[in-house]
Design a protein around this motif. Sequence first.
Motif, PDB file in Angstrom:
ATOM      1  N   PHE A  76       0.827  -1.203   0.000  1.00  0.00           N
ATOM      2  CA  PHE A  76       0.000   0.000   0.000  1.00  0.00           C
ATOM      3  C   PHE A  76       0.860   1.251   0.000  1.00  0.00           C
ATOM      4  CE2 PHE A  76      -2.171   3.524   1.986  1.00  0.00           C
ATOM      5  CZ  PHE A  76      -3.397   3.530   1.345  1.00  0.00           C
ATOM      6  N   ASP A  77       1.894   1.286   0.845  1.00  0.00           N
ATOM      7  CA  ASP A  77       2.750   2.473   0.924  1.00  0.00           C
ATOM      8  C   ASP A  77       3.410   2.786  -0.415  1.00  0.00           C
ATOM      9  OD1 ASP A  77       2.094   2.880   3.568  1.00  0.00           O
ATOM     10  OD2 ASP A  77       3.890   1.867   4.346  1.00  0.00           O
ATOM     11  N   ALA A  78       3.890   1.747  -1.113  1.00  0.00           N
ATOM     12  CA  ALA A  78       4.516   1.965  -2.423  1.00  0.00           C
ATOM     13  C   ALA A  78       3.492   2.486  -3.421  1.00  0.00           C
ATOM     14  CB  ALA A  78       5.148   0.669  -2.925  1.00  0.00           C
ATOM     15  N   ALA A  79       2.308   1.881  -3.429  1.00  0.00           N
ATOM     16  CA  ALA A  79       1.272   2.324  -4.357  1.00  0.00           C
ATOM     17  C   ALA A  79       0.759   3.714  -3.983  1.00  0.00           C
ATOM     18  CB  ALA A  79       0.126   1.324  -4.372  1.00  0.00           C
ATOM     19  N   ALA A  80       0.722   4.030  -2.702  1.00  0.00           N
ATOM     20  CA  ALA A  80       0.270   5.353  -2.272  1.00  0.00           C
ATOM     21  C   ALA A  80       1.271   6.424  -2.681  1.00  0.00           C
ATOM     22  CB  ALA A  80       0.059   5.372  -0.764  1.00  0.00           C
ATOM     23  N   THR A 105      -7.256   6.251 -11.229  1.00  0.00           N
ATOM     24  CA  THR A 105      -7.014   4.809 -11.361  1.00  0.00           C
ATOM     25  C   THR A 105      -6.074   4.336 -10.256  1.00  0.00           C
ATOM     26  OG1 THR A 105      -7.336   4.957 -13.746  1.00  0.00           O
ATOM     27  CG2 THR A 105      -6.203   3.004 -12.924  1.00  0.00           C
ATOM     28  N   ALA A 106      -5.049   5.122  -9.984  1.00  0.00           N
ATOM     29  CA  ALA A 106      -4.114   4.778  -8.912  1.00  0.00           C
ATOM     30  C   ALA A 106      -4.818   4.786  -7.556  1.00  0.00           C
ATOM     31  CB  ALA A 106      -2.934   5.746  -8.911  1.00  0.00           C
ATOM     32  N   LEU A 107      -5.751   5.727  -7.363  1.00  0.00           N
ATOM     33  CA  LEU A 107      -6.523   5.762  -6.117  1.00  0.00           C
ATOM     34  C   LEU A 107      -7.418   4.532  -5.992  1.00  0.00           C
ATOM     35  CD1 LEU A 107      -7.575   9.495  -5.735  1.00  0.00           C
ATOM     36  CD2 LEU A 107      -6.353   8.109  -4.078  1.00  0.00           C
ATOM     37  N   GLY A 108      -7.973   4.082  -7.100  1.00  0.00           N
ATOM     38  CA  GLY A 108      -8.798   2.878  -7.095  1.00  0.00           C
ATOM     39  C   GLY A 108      -7.984   1.656  -6.681  1.00  0.00           C
ATOM     40  N   GLN A 109      -6.743   1.602  -7.130  1.00  0.00           N
ATOM     41  CA  GLN A 109      -5.877   0.492  -6.731  1.00  0.00           C
ATOM     42  C   GLN A 109      -5.583   0.539  -5.228  1.00  0.00           C
ATOM     43  OE1 GLN A 109      -2.559   1.012  -9.337  1.00  0.00           O
ATOM     44  NE2 GLN A 109      -3.543  -0.048 -11.064  1.00  0.00           N
ATOM     45  N   LEU A 110      -5.480   1.734  -4.681  1.00  0.00           N
ATOM     46  CA  LEU A 110      -5.251   1.865  -3.238  1.00  0.00           C
ATOM     47  C   LEU A 110      -6.422   1.291  -2.435  1.00  0.00           C
ATOM     48  CD1 LEU A 110      -3.681   5.418  -2.815  1.00  0.00           C
ATOM     49  CD2 LEU A 110      -2.552   3.193  -2.762  1.00  0.00           C
ATOM     50  N   ASP A 111      -7.629   1.512  -2.932  1.00  0.00           N
ATOM     51  CA  ASP A 111      -8.790   0.952  -2.238  1.00  0.00           C
ATOM     52  C   ASP A 111      -8.741  -0.567  -2.226  1.00  0.00           C
ATOM     53  OD1 ASP A 111     -10.163   3.180  -1.295  1.00  0.00           O
ATOM     54  OD2 ASP A 111     -11.169   3.516  -3.211  1.00  0.00           O
ATOM     55  N   GLY A 112      -8.293  -1.159  -3.320  1.00  0.00           N
ATOM     56  CA  GLY A 112      -8.160  -2.609  -3.371  1.00  0.00           C
ATOM     57  C   GLY A 112      -7.105  -3.114  -2.395  1.00  0.00           C
ATOM     58  N   LEU A 113      -6.006  -2.387  -2.283  1.00  0.00           N
ATOM     59  CA  LEU A 113      -4.947  -2.789  -1.355  1.00  0.00           C
ATOM     60  C   LEU A 113      -5.386  -2.611   0.105  1.00  0.00           C
ATOM     61  CD1 LEU A 113      -1.890  -1.283  -3.253  1.00  0.00           C
ATOM     62  CD2 LEU A 113      -2.521  -3.700  -3.056  1.00  0.00           C
ATOM     63  N   SER A 155      -4.859   4.533   9.060  1.00  0.00           N
ATOM     64  CA  SER A 155      -3.786   5.303   8.423  1.00  0.00           C
ATOM     65  C   SER A 155      -3.920   5.262   6.899  1.00  0.00           C
ATOM     66  CB  SER A 155      -2.432   4.746   8.856  1.00  0.00           C
ATOM     67  OG  SER A 155      -1.393   5.366   8.159  1.00  0.00           O
ATOM     68  N   GLN A 156      -4.253   4.088   6.386  1.00  0.00           N
ATOM     69  CA  GLN A 156      -4.423   3.952   4.941  1.00  0.00           C
ATOM     70  C   GLN A 156      -5.608   4.780   4.445  1.00  0.00           C
ATOM     71  OE1 GLN A 156      -4.714  -0.297   4.437  1.00  0.00           O
ATOM     72  NE2 GLN A 156      -2.515  -0.609   4.709  1.00  0.00           N
ATOM     73  N   ALA A 157      -6.698   4.768   5.194  1.00  0.00           N
ATOM     74  CA  ALA A 157      -7.869   5.560   4.805  1.00  0.00           C
ATOM     75  C   ALA A 157      -7.546   7.052   4.814  1.00  0.00           C
ATOM     76  CB  ALA A 157      -9.040   5.256   5.737  1.00  0.00           C
ATOM     77  N   ALA A 158      -6.796   7.496   5.810  1.00  0.00           N
ATOM     78  CA  ALA A 158      -6.412   8.909   5.880  1.00  0.00           C
ATOM     79  C   ALA A 158      -5.501   9.278   4.711  1.00  0.00           C
ATOM     80  CB  ALA A 158      -5.718   9.199   7.211  1.00  0.00           C
ATOM     81  N   ARG A 159      -4.612   8.381   4.363  1.00  0.00           N
ATOM     82  CA  ARG A 159      -3.697   8.646   3.231  1.00  0.00           C
ATOM     83  C   ARG A 159      -4.479   8.756   1.934  1.00  0.00           C
ATOM     84  NH1 ARG A 159       1.916   6.742   1.806  1.00  0.00           N
ATOM     85  NH2 ARG A 159       2.469   8.352   0.288  1.00  0.00           N
ATOM     86  N   ILE A 160      -5.468   7.900   1.735  1.00  0.00           N
ATOM     87  CA  ILE A 160      -6.300   7.958   0.529  1.00  0.00           C
ATOM     88  C   ILE A 160      -7.059   9.280   0.477  1.00  0.00           C
ATOM     89  CG2 ILE A 160      -8.362   6.952  -0.567  1.00  0.00           C
ATOM     90  CD1 ILE A 160      -7.318   4.193   0.293  1.00  0.00           C
ATOM     91  N   GLN A 161      -7.602   9.714   1.597  1.00  0.00           N
ATOM     92  CA  GLN A 161      -8.333  10.984   1.628  1.00  0.00           C
ATOM     93  C   GLN A 161      -7.416  12.160   1.307  1.00  0.00           C
ATOM     94  OE1 GLN A 161     -10.171  11.098   5.491  1.00  0.00           O
ATOM     95  NE2 GLN A 161     -12.040  10.112   4.757  1.00  0.00           N
ATOM     96  N   THR A 162      -6.197  12.122   1.799  1.00  0.00           N
ATOM     97  CA  THR A 162      -5.243  13.195   1.528  1.00  0.00           C
ATOM     98  C   THR A 162      -4.933  13.265   0.031  1.00  0.00           C
ATOM     99  OG1 THR A 162      -4.251  12.932   3.712  1.00  0.00           O
ATOM    100  CG2 THR A 162      -2.927  14.060   2.055  1.00  0.00           C
ATOM    101  N   ILE A 163      -4.711  12.118  -0.569  1.00  0.00           N
ATOM    102  CA  ILE A 163      -4.418  12.091  -2.009  1.00  0.00           C
ATOM    103  C   ILE A 163      -5.644  12.515  -2.804  1.00  0.00           C
ATOM    104  CG2 ILE A 163      -3.791  10.580  -3.934  1.00  0.00           C
ATOM    105  CD1 ILE A 163      -2.173   8.918  -1.862  1.00  0.00           C
TER     106      ILE A 163
END
Length: 170
Positions: A76-80, A105-113, A155-163
């Motif tokens: 996730f960190d690498a993809a984020a 598209t990259a954000l969609g992949q983050l949701d999968g991870l 943490s992952q959810a917060a990172r997705i929201q920031t992006i």
Amino acid sequence: MTYRSAPSHLLFLSLFLAGGCAAPRAATFPSLLPRPIESRSDAEPVAPVTIVEPDPATDATLVDLQKTIDTAGTTFDAAADTADRLARAAHGDAVGSDRWITAQTALGQLDGLRATTSSAITDLDELALTRAASGKPDYPAIATLRQTAQAALDSQAARIQTIQARLTPA
């Protein structure tokens, strides 16, 4: 007035008062003895301390889930980082532009991870419920790993929201 009448009055008065003491007891008055509710204790019961026996099968499952969570976090960190770089590049671009679509598209992949971490939490909950259903005591290692996984998921959810905030809303 003679002194003889005073003792007769005292005698009459003492008989009169004694008669009041001999009256039958009325049954309508409540007892002054403690009621059953007054003799109970309101103290919290002391829970017996249960000693959790090591469970090799549960420990092996927890090791596998820990590896899954760690791998999901690293991936996730690498993809984020990639999604963040793409979102910065697409910052200010119009909705539907090539860079905006690539970042989405990259954000969609983050949701999968992130779903991998969420799935691990579900597996931990299921493991805890299975132990409880079989009458086994709580296993502290399950709770500890679940807290770790939940922190990673948050943490992952917060990172997705920031992006996501860097991109123009659709």
